[in-house]
Design a protein around this motif. Structure first.
Motif, PDB file in Angstrom:
ATOM      1  N   PRO A 627      40.811  36.191  55.348  1.00 27.22           N
ATOM      2  CA  PRO A 627      41.652  36.267  53.956  1.00 27.22           C
ATOM      3  C   PRO A 627      43.008  36.091  54.682  1.00 27.22           C
ATOM      4  CG  PRO A 627      40.192  38.232  54.373  1.00 27.22           C
ATOM      5  CD  PRO A 627      39.937  37.462  55.559  1.00 27.22           C
ATOM      6  N   LEU A 628      43.501  36.069  55.753  1.00 32.35           N
ATOM      7  CA  LEU A 628      45.122  35.885  55.989  1.00 32.35           C
ATOM      8  C   LEU A 628      45.104  34.448  56.093  1.00 32.35           C
ATOM      9  CD1 LEU A 628      45.719  34.774  59.452  1.00 32.35           C
ATOM     10  CD2 LEU A 628      44.902  37.068  59.936  1.00 32.35           C
ATOM     11  N   ASP A 629      44.062  33.614  56.240  1.00 28.52           N
ATOM     12  CA  ASP A 629      44.344  32.117  55.955  1.00 28.52           C
ATOM     13  C   ASP A 629      44.670  31.792  54.827  1.00 28.52           C
ATOM     14  OD1 ASP A 629      43.796  31.701  58.971  1.00 28.52           O
ATOM     15  OD2 ASP A 629      41.509  31.837  58.387  1.00 28.52           O
ATOM     16  N   VAL A 630      44.111  32.282  53.649  1.00 26.99           N
ATOM     17  CA  VAL A 630      44.249  32.270  52.427  1.00 26.99           C
ATOM     18  C   VAL A 630      45.746  32.674  52.194  1.00 26.99           C
ATOM     19  CG1 VAL A 630      43.897  32.760  49.839  1.00 26.99           C
ATOM     20  CG2 VAL A 630      41.955  32.305  51.440  1.00 26.99           C
ATOM     21  N   ASP A 631      46.260  33.811  52.315  1.00 23.72           N
ATOM     22  CA  ASP A 631      47.453  34.447  52.597  1.00 23.72           C
ATOM     23  C   ASP A 631      48.589  33.509  52.874  1.00 23.72           C
ATOM     24  OD1 ASP A 631      46.589  36.477  50.949  1.00 23.72           O
ATOM     25  OD2 ASP A 631      46.539  38.056  52.801  1.00 23.72           O
ATOM     26  N   MET A 632      48.278  32.853  54.208  1.00 25.10           N
ATOM     27  CA  MET A 632      49.512  32.136  54.494  1.00 25.10           C
ATOM     28  C   MET A 632      49.431  30.805  53.964  1.00 25.10           C
ATOM     29  SD  MET A 632      50.880  34.083  56.549  1.00 25.10           S
ATOM     30  CE  MET A 632      50.502  35.320  55.384  1.00 25.10           C
ATOM     31  N   THR A 633      48.388  30.125  53.390  1.00 22.62           N
ATOM     32  CA  THR A 633      48.405  28.978  52.751  1.00 22.62           C
ATOM     33  C   THR A 633      49.197  29.106  51.521  1.00 22.62           C
ATOM     34  OG1 THR A 633      45.938  28.459  53.279  1.00 22.62           O
ATOM     35  CG2 THR A 633      46.929  27.144  51.484  1.00 22.62           C
ATOM     36  N   LEU A 634      48.874  30.139  50.540  1.00 22.40           N
ATOM     37  CA  LEU A 634      49.501  30.419  49.288  1.00 22.40           C
ATOM     38  C   LEU A 634      51.198  30.456  49.543  1.00 22.40           C
ATOM     39  CD1 LEU A 634      48.500  30.341  46.588  1.00 22.40           C
ATOM     40  CD2 LEU A 634      46.579  30.339  48.283  1.00 22.40           C
ATOM     41  N   LEU A 635      51.571  31.219  50.716  1.00 17.28           N
ATOM     42  CA  LEU A 635      52.828  31.715  51.070  1.00 17.28           C
ATOM     43  C   LEU A 635      53.547  30.504  51.563  1.00 17.28           C
ATOM     44  CD1 LEU A 635      53.158  34.841  51.168  1.00 17.28           C
ATOM     45  CD2 LEU A 635      53.401  34.813  53.372  1.00 17.28           C
ATOM     46  N   PHE A 636      53.003  29.894  52.327  1.00 15.27           N
ATOM     47  CA  PHE A 636      53.749  28.760  52.801  1.00 15.27           C
ATOM     48  C   PHE A 636      53.651  27.272  51.954  1.00 15.27           C
ATOM     49  CE2 PHE A 636      53.868  31.541  56.379  1.00 15.27           C
ATOM     50  CZ  PHE A 636      55.206  31.586  56.525  1.00 15.27           C
ATOM     51  N   GLY A 637      52.697  27.284  51.457  1.00 16.96           N
ATOM     52  CA  GLY A 637      52.346  25.959  50.448  1.00 16.96           C
ATOM     53  C   GLY A 637      52.689  26.073  49.131  1.00 16.96           C
ATOM     54  N   TYR A 638      52.590  27.280  48.343  1.00 16.49           N
ATOM     55  CA  TYR A 638      52.549  27.436  46.958  1.00 16.49           C
ATOM     56  C   TYR A 638      53.510  28.331  46.452  1.00 16.49           C
ATOM     57  CZ  TYR A 638      48.526  24.601  47.666  1.00 16.49           C
ATOM     58  OH  TYR A 638      47.393  23.635  47.959  1.00 16.49           O
ATOM     59  N   GLY A 639      54.422  28.763  47.339  1.00 13.46           N
ATOM     60  CA  GLY A 639      55.612  29.657  46.702  1.00 13.46           C
ATOM     61  C   GLY A 639      55.136  30.982  46.373  1.00 13.46           C
ATOM     62  N   PHE A 640      53.829  31.539  46.789  1.00  9.61           N
ATOM     63  CA  PHE A 640      53.879  33.058  46.639  1.00  9.61           C
ATOM     64  C   PHE A 640      54.597  33.815  47.231  1.00  9.61           C
ATOM     65  CE2 PHE A 640      51.434  37.080  46.868  1.00  9.61           C
ATOM     66  CZ  PHE A 640      50.675  37.000  45.738  1.00  9.61           C
ATOM     67  N   PRO A 641      55.169  34.976  46.460  1.00 13.37           N
ATOM     68  CA  PRO A 641      56.340  35.738  47.271  1.00 13.37           C
ATOM     69  C   PRO A 641      56.078  36.588  48.266  1.00 13.37           C
ATOM     70  CG  PRO A 641      55.425  36.619  44.831  1.00 13.37           C
ATOM     71  CD  PRO A 641      54.584  35.289  45.109  1.00 13.37           C
TER      72      PRO A 641
END
Ligand code: CAA
Length: 697
Positions: A627-641
């Motif tokens: 799950p953390l791989d998804v979290d980091m993808t969205l954080l660093f590539g898609y502007g997730f807060p």
């Protein structure tokens, strides 16, 4: 005394040396050791001063973050620092490496501070959803003034020794061994009979307009609350006696410690470090990486080339003809000039890169000796295959062949070569010299050392590298397609793109999805939609077509001046494009949809539910390992807060059971779109959360 602190004496100076690798975090044994060391020095005959110094990479990197969220252990850091400050002996900190958070607070509790020129200091607690909780909000304003102290705390930025000296944080800068420097400095202070100088005895700093500063910090925090609370704690340093100020700081620190934001941000801190640390790559040596080539010098190719050049690699860019070569050079040169302007490189480095490290060619033959070739050509399978066939023919054995495709099947691309083990995806995000994310796409036949080289490249370029498996869109764009579809469904059903952007920006996204689409170029998503249509959409798919009409009229977003928004007054002044709503209304009529109202809460909930559901499928299918791989993808590539830690951490925090219930409820309207992820169901049934899977791997 704990084995984390060694005690020695030099004449009448006691030396407390911290040994807690890798970064001297202030864990309980370190705090206890310092306390005991203070006791011992004070009890020892003839000792007049104590010098505190760190061994290894740092003075102290701060409180031990792994202790957060657990019951606090004595001695507490604020008590230790008060104990240091109130010692009858003269206390000196000798700083090198980083002195961050509680580490700087220890130094502020000392009476004098010396540092080597390469040292840096900071109070980065806001990045963990906290504020300095060991006297930093009370002592730093007394030394540096309210404005400077607040700027440091609310941004969390690191300050170099020179600036630290100017701000009054560091008393003396001296090159050399921190231990010897510290002893000599302390000795000099003793020889001159310099008195103790507790910061808490210094006068209270100046007043500012606290409410205005609070509101400003709240606004620029985009939903993150800890920067604003720094203002209230600093206010206490001005308005209350020191002891009461400390109590106010403590209370706010404890309150912030209980927040979901603290959980999210600490998850982000550790996940950011764990994401490139894959068990499957342990012990695998990456291949050498010195000379790399880019096929295509468009926006993406030029961005990747810039990133590689700025990281010291030699880069050859291949274009089709002289004209295209010049255009590629201009793009790269423009990026490098920007880096020079921002101080990332100096004029000498710039000249060296442009004249020696960068080559532009039109002949594939020039690429035969490369360590890595990254293809960044037009997003079409036939074109990509032709490039890979050519590279396969030309490149020496062992050259890694990578595709920067955003969606296409890397297995199919690899199969067009005689060396599929040497092929992988390296999916950069535009602008590639700025965006932090790199998806390392490991195909069925990719050799482990090739995958390891993808991660090594990411490290060299300073990227956050995430391992992804092969599927349409890999981790990020696959999830993006789903939540964008959820947004389009809400639009068909009655919401406007502007309401959706507003709700999501208030949630904490840097930009809403429609503003992002305008920035990326509507032609890109148009091309993807056309490809998917050509492949044949399932008849149950709810498709929104209004955006195609914008594209057909030549409106591709910011680059053409109009998209969902009108940018004729400049990129920053975005106004809703008045042509958009009539297109949407026409489509609703055509589809006989009776529009309804959507509130901000529902918009955010549906959007994130779609994101989490798809993310759970991505993890369940093994496309993302954790799950953390998804979290980091969205954080660093898609502007997730960042303060929510990522979509799956958000889901854990708000509760998986309620989310599953909502998804099942949405599925009654559109069962095809809202097919529940089996992993989500399983976790709810087992009473577990996504984060349990991070720990298991
Ligand atoms: N506590 C526990 N572990 C820490 C840590 C800390 N404060 N700081 C770093 N680490 C760990 C990292 O998790 C990492 O562990 P792994 O090797 O197991 O992954 C290891 O130390 C090395 O860290 P990095 O990989 O980040 O190394 P780096 O050289 O790139 O960066 C650093 C070093 C600048 C210190 C960076 O780690 C950092 O910024 N750390 C956090 C600093 C911080 O936020 N301090 C404030 C803590 S909160 C506080 O102090 C509250 C208070 O007021 C009382």
């Amino acid at each position: 005394m704990s084995d984390k602190i060694s005690y020695s004496c030099h004449g009448d100076i006691a030396i407390l040396t911290v040994q807690n690798p890798p970064v001297n975090a202030l864990s309980q044994p370190v705090r206890q050791g310092l306390w005991d060391g203070m006791d011992r020095a004070e009890a020892e005959q003839g000792i007049r001063a104590i010098m505190i110094v760190g061994e290894g990479r740092a003075f102290f990197a701060g409180a031990d973050i792994t202790e957060f969220g657990k019951p606090p252990l004595k001695p507490h850091l604020p008590d230790l620092i008060n104990r240091i400050e109130s010692s009858p002996l003269l206390i000196v900190a000798s700083m090198h490496g980083v002195s961050l958070g509680g580490g700087l607070e220890v130094a502020l509790g000392c009476h004098y501070r010396i540092a080597v020129p390469t040292a840096c200091v900071g109070l980065p607690e806001v990045h963990l959803g906290l504020l300095p909780g060991a006297g930093g909000t009370q002592r730093l304003p007394r030394l540096a003034g309210v404005i400077a102290a607040l700027e440091l705390m609310t941004t969390g930025r690191h300050v170099d020794a020179e600036e630290g000296h100017k701000l009054g944080i560091i008393d003396k800068i001296q090159d050399g061994d921190p231990n010897l420097n510290g002893i000599a400095y302390t000795q000099k202070l003793l020889d001159q009979n310099t008195p103790r100088r507790p910061v808490s005895d210094m006068p209270a700093p100046e007043k500012i307009n606290w409410d205005e500063a609070f509101e400003k910090a709240l606004k620029s925090g985009r939903g993150q609350i800890s920067p604003a609370w720094c203002v209230r704690a600093v206010q206490a340093s001005v308005e209350k006696p020191f002891e009461e100020g400390l109590e106010a700081e403590r209370q706010i620190f404890y309150d912030l410690m209980q927040t979901e934001q603290r959980q999210g941000m600490i998850h982000a801190f550790f996940s950011q470090r764990a994401v490139s640390n894959l068990p499957e790559l342990k012990g695998i040596t990456p291949r050498p990486l010195k000379n790399i080539a880019l096929i295509g010098g468009g926006t993406m190719g030029a961005g990747i080339a810039t990133s590689a050049l700025l990281s010291g690699l030699n880069v050859t860019v291949l274009e089709m003809n002289k004209h295209a070569t010049q255009a590629a050079f201009d793009r790269i040169e423009n990026n490098l000039s920007g880096a020079k302007k921002r101080g990332k490189i100096d004029s000498q480095q710039y000249e060296k890169i442009v004249n020696h490290s960068l080559k532009l060619v039109t002949d594939y033959g020039k690429l035969s000796d490369m360590d890595l070739v990254i293809e960044a050509v037009f997003e079409e399978m036939a074109v990509k295959k032709r490039v890979f066939e050519e590279l396969d023919r030309i490149c020496k054995p062992g050259t890694i062949l990578a595709s920067n495709t955003s969606y296409l099947d890397i297995n199919e691309i690899a199969a067009s070569t005689s060396r599929p083990a040497d092929v992988l995806g390296l999916h950069f995000f535009s602008p590639a010299h700025v965006m932090k994310l790199l998806e390392v796409v490991v195909a069925d036949a990719t050799a482990p050392d090739v995958a390891a080289t993808g991660f090594a490249l990411g490290k060299t370029l300073g990227k956050i590298s995430v391992r992804a498996g092969v599927c349409d869109g890999f981790i990020g764009n696959r999830i993006l397609s789903t939540y964008r579809a959820a947004a389009d469904h809400m639009i068909l059903d009655g919401a406007s793109p502007f309401e959706i952007d507003k709700a999501l920006e208030e949630f904490g996204f840097a930009m809403g999805p429609f503003a992002v689409a305008d920035l990326a170029g509507l032609d890109i998503s148009w091309a993807v939609r056309k490809r998917k249509e050509a492949e044949g959409l399932d008849p149950r798919t709810r498709d929104a077509c209004y955006a195609d009409k914008l594209c057909e009229d030549g409106h591709f977003g910011q680059k053409t001046g109009k998209g969902y928004y009108d940018y004729t007054a400049g990129a920053k002044s975005r106004l809703p494009n008045p042509d958009v709503m009539p297109l949407i209304e026409a489509e609703r009529q055509e589809k006989a949809i009776k529009p309804r109202k959507f509130g901000d809460t529902e918009i955010v909930r549906r959007y994130l539910a779609a994101m989490v559901n798809e993310a759970a499928k991505v993890v369940g299918e093994g496309i993302a390992r954790r799950p953390l791989d998804v979290d980091m993808t969205l954080l660093f590539g898609y502007g997730f807060p960042r303060h929510w830690g990522g979509p799956l951490k958000w889901a854990d925090i708000v509760g998986l059971e309620g989310l599953l219930r909502d998804i099942e409820c949405y599925a009654q309207e559109d069962p095809y779109f809202w097919q529940t992820a089996p992993l989500l169901k399983r976790l709810v049934a087992e009473g577990r959360v996504f984060d349990d899977l991070n720990k298991a791997n």
